[in-house]
Motif scaffolding. Structure first.
Motif, PDB file in Angstrom:
ATOM      1  N   ASP A   6      -6.847  31.959  22.075  1.00 23.93           N
ATOM      2  CA  ASP A   6      -6.629  31.283  23.471  1.00 23.93           C
ATOM      3  C   ASP A   6      -6.229  32.432  24.594  1.00 23.93           C
ATOM      4  O   ASP A   6      -6.542  32.269  25.878  1.00 23.93           O
ATOM      5  N   ILE A   7      -5.501  33.526  24.214  1.00 23.46           N
ATOM      6  CA  ILE A   7      -4.980  34.566  25.229  1.00 23.46           C
ATOM      7  C   ILE A   7      -6.393  35.164  25.658  1.00 23.46           C
ATOM      8  O   ILE A   7      -6.494  35.337  26.542  1.00 23.46           O
ATOM      9  N   PRO A  61      -9.373  27.945  34.125  1.00 25.72           N
ATOM     10  CA  PRO A  61      -7.971  28.715  33.885  1.00 25.72           C
ATOM     11  C   PRO A  61      -6.979  27.739  33.509  1.00 25.72           C
ATOM     12  O   PRO A  61      -6.127  28.161  32.818  1.00 25.72           O
ATOM     13  N   LEU A  85      -3.326  30.824  19.249  1.00 25.25           N
ATOM     14  CA  LEU A  85      -2.675  31.390  20.039  1.00 25.25           C
ATOM     15  C   LEU A  85      -3.373  32.821  20.707  1.00 25.25           C
ATOM     16  O   LEU A  85      -3.616  32.918  21.819  1.00 25.25           O
ATOM     17  N   ALA A 119      -9.532  34.186  25.370  1.00 23.59           N
ATOM     18  CA  ALA A 119     -10.211  33.283  26.078  1.00 23.59           C
ATOM     19  C   ALA A 119      -9.934  33.254  27.526  1.00 23.59           C
ATOM     20  O   ALA A 119     -10.613  33.040  28.438  1.00 23.59           O
ATOM     21  N   LEU A 120      -8.434  33.142  27.630  1.00 22.08           N
ATOM     22  CA  LEU A 120      -7.801  32.929  29.005  1.00 22.08           C
ATOM     23  C   LEU A 120      -8.381  34.263  29.697  1.00 22.08           C
ATOM     24  O   LEU A 120      -8.773  34.106  31.089  1.00 22.08           O
ATOM     25  N   GLY A 127      -3.695  25.903  26.024  1.00 22.70           N
ATOM     26  CA  GLY A 127      -3.659  27.177  24.890  1.00 22.70           C
ATOM     27  C   GLY A 127      -2.411  27.684  24.971  1.00 22.70           C
ATOM     28  O   GLY A 127      -2.082  28.523  23.705  1.00 22.70           O
ATOM     29  N   LEU A 128      -1.810  27.796  25.735  1.00 24.59           N
ATOM     30  CA  LEU A 128      -0.471  28.640  25.899  1.00 24.59           C
ATOM     31  C   LEU A 128       0.667  27.906  26.341  1.00 24.59           C
ATOM     32  O   LEU A 128       1.855  27.759  25.529  1.00 24.59           O
ATOM     33  N   PRO A 186       1.464  24.849  23.816  1.00 32.59           N
ATOM     34  CA  PRO A 186       1.950  25.202  22.201  1.00 32.59           C
ATOM     35  C   PRO A 186       3.086  26.133  22.076  1.00 32.59           C
ATOM     36  O   PRO A 186       4.067  25.879  21.463  1.00 32.59           O
ATOM     37  N   LEU A 187       3.441  26.932  23.461  1.00 34.67           N
ATOM     38  CA  LEU A 187       4.628  27.880  23.239  1.00 34.67           C
ATOM     39  C   LEU A 187       5.797  26.959  24.042  1.00 34.67           C
ATOM     40  O   LEU A 187       6.918  27.682  24.155  1.00 34.67           O
ATOM     41  N   LEU A 217      -7.051  25.800  30.226  1.00 36.04           N
ATOM     42  CA  LEU A 217      -6.689  26.699  29.206  1.00 36.04           C
ATOM     43  C   LEU A 217      -5.510  27.244  28.920  1.00 36.04           C
ATOM     44  O   LEU A 217      -4.832  27.358  27.990  1.00 36.04           O
ATOM     45  N   PHE A 218      -5.031  27.750  30.283  1.00 38.17           N
ATOM     46  CA  PHE A 218      -3.510  27.940  30.186  1.00 38.17           C
ATOM     47  C   PHE A 218      -2.442  26.852  29.639  1.00 38.17           C
ATOM     48  O   PHE A 218      -1.676  27.047  29.028  1.00 38.17           O
TER      49      PHE A 218
END
Lengths: 140, 116
Positions: A80-81, B25, A77, A83-84, B32-33, B36-37, B28-29
């Protein structure tokens, strides 16, 4: 980029002061430049992360579930933050450079830079919405 | 590093940079976020598999992985070369960067071709 010129005998050595590897910390513009160059590392990171996800899918449901669980760990996490943030920096700097890299003319008149850059942002929003739609819902 | 090779690499750098700028973007958003969240519901294994099995998606994902890798290779090559002043390692760095990008491209092609 060619191979360095071979030294001829008795040629005087140039006097060059050695630059510090940290030369870019002296100026904000240089820091921005180096950060922009480093965005490529995170571009590669995500390309390989997605490749890893595809490998996991081919290995079956269990491997895929393990991969998704891994993405939920604090480590991933955090990465990834970061990287974003870098990838967004790449997108913004890339779009803002397009008017410089590409001169667009309509009926012989040069299109102002902000329109060229702005149209990129517009397309970006539309493309992102389509991608989000397809990759959250799957095939209809 | 002369002749026709460098212009091709600059082109791949440019095209790959554009692909990454538009597509990375949001992907990945999501991956990655948002997934998972739990902000958004991730597609099930079956749904995702069906999506990536579609020929258009395979081509899309190949472009999305391979070209940005060459963008990275080209830019990172000069980052190492200029940033760390490794002038004596020019050829080694170039082979390493483009080699990694090529390896990733081959694995991506193999994986997407054989997804079943």
């Amino acid at each position: 980029m060619t191979s360095p010129a071979p030294y001829t005998p008795y040629h005087p050595r140039w006097y060059r002061r050695r630059m510090s590897v940290w030369w870019w910390l002296k100026d904000r513009a240089y820091v921005k430049f180096v950060l922009r160059e480093l965005t490529s590392v995170f571009v590669a990171f995500f390309a390989f992360l997605y490749l890893w996800q595809l490998r996991a899918v081919t290995e079956g449901p269990d491997a895929y579930a393990r991969f998704l669980a891994r993405l939920q760990t604090p480590f991933f996490l955090t990465v990834d933050i970061v990287a974003l943030a870098f990838v967004l920096f790449h997108t913004i700097t890339w779009f803002n450079l397009t008017p410089t890299a590409m001169v667009v003319r309509v009926r012989g008149k040069r299109v102002p830079g902000w329109i060229v850059a702005g149209s990129n942002y517009l397309v970006w929003v539309v493309v992102s919405a389509i991608v989000a739609w397809i990759f959250t819902r799957g095939l209809p | 590093m002369t002749g026709r090779f460098t212009p091709i690499m600059w082109t791949l750098f440019s095209v790959g940079g554009t692909v990454a700028a538009f597509l990375f973007p949001i992907h990945l958003f999501l991956n990655g976020l948002a997934f998972p969240l739990g902000w958004l519901d991730a597609p099930s294994y079956e749904a995702f598999l069906a999506l990536v099995q579609h020929p258009v998606t395979r081509l899309y994902l190949f472009v999305m992985i391979a070209l940005p890798l060459f963008h990275w290779a080209h830019r990172f090559r000069y980052t190492l070369y200029d940033g760390l002043q490794l002038y004596h390692l020019t050829v080694f760095i170039a082979v390493l960067c483009y080699g990694v990008a090529l390896a990733g491209t081959v694995v991506a092609a193999y994986t997407l071709w054989n997804i079943a």
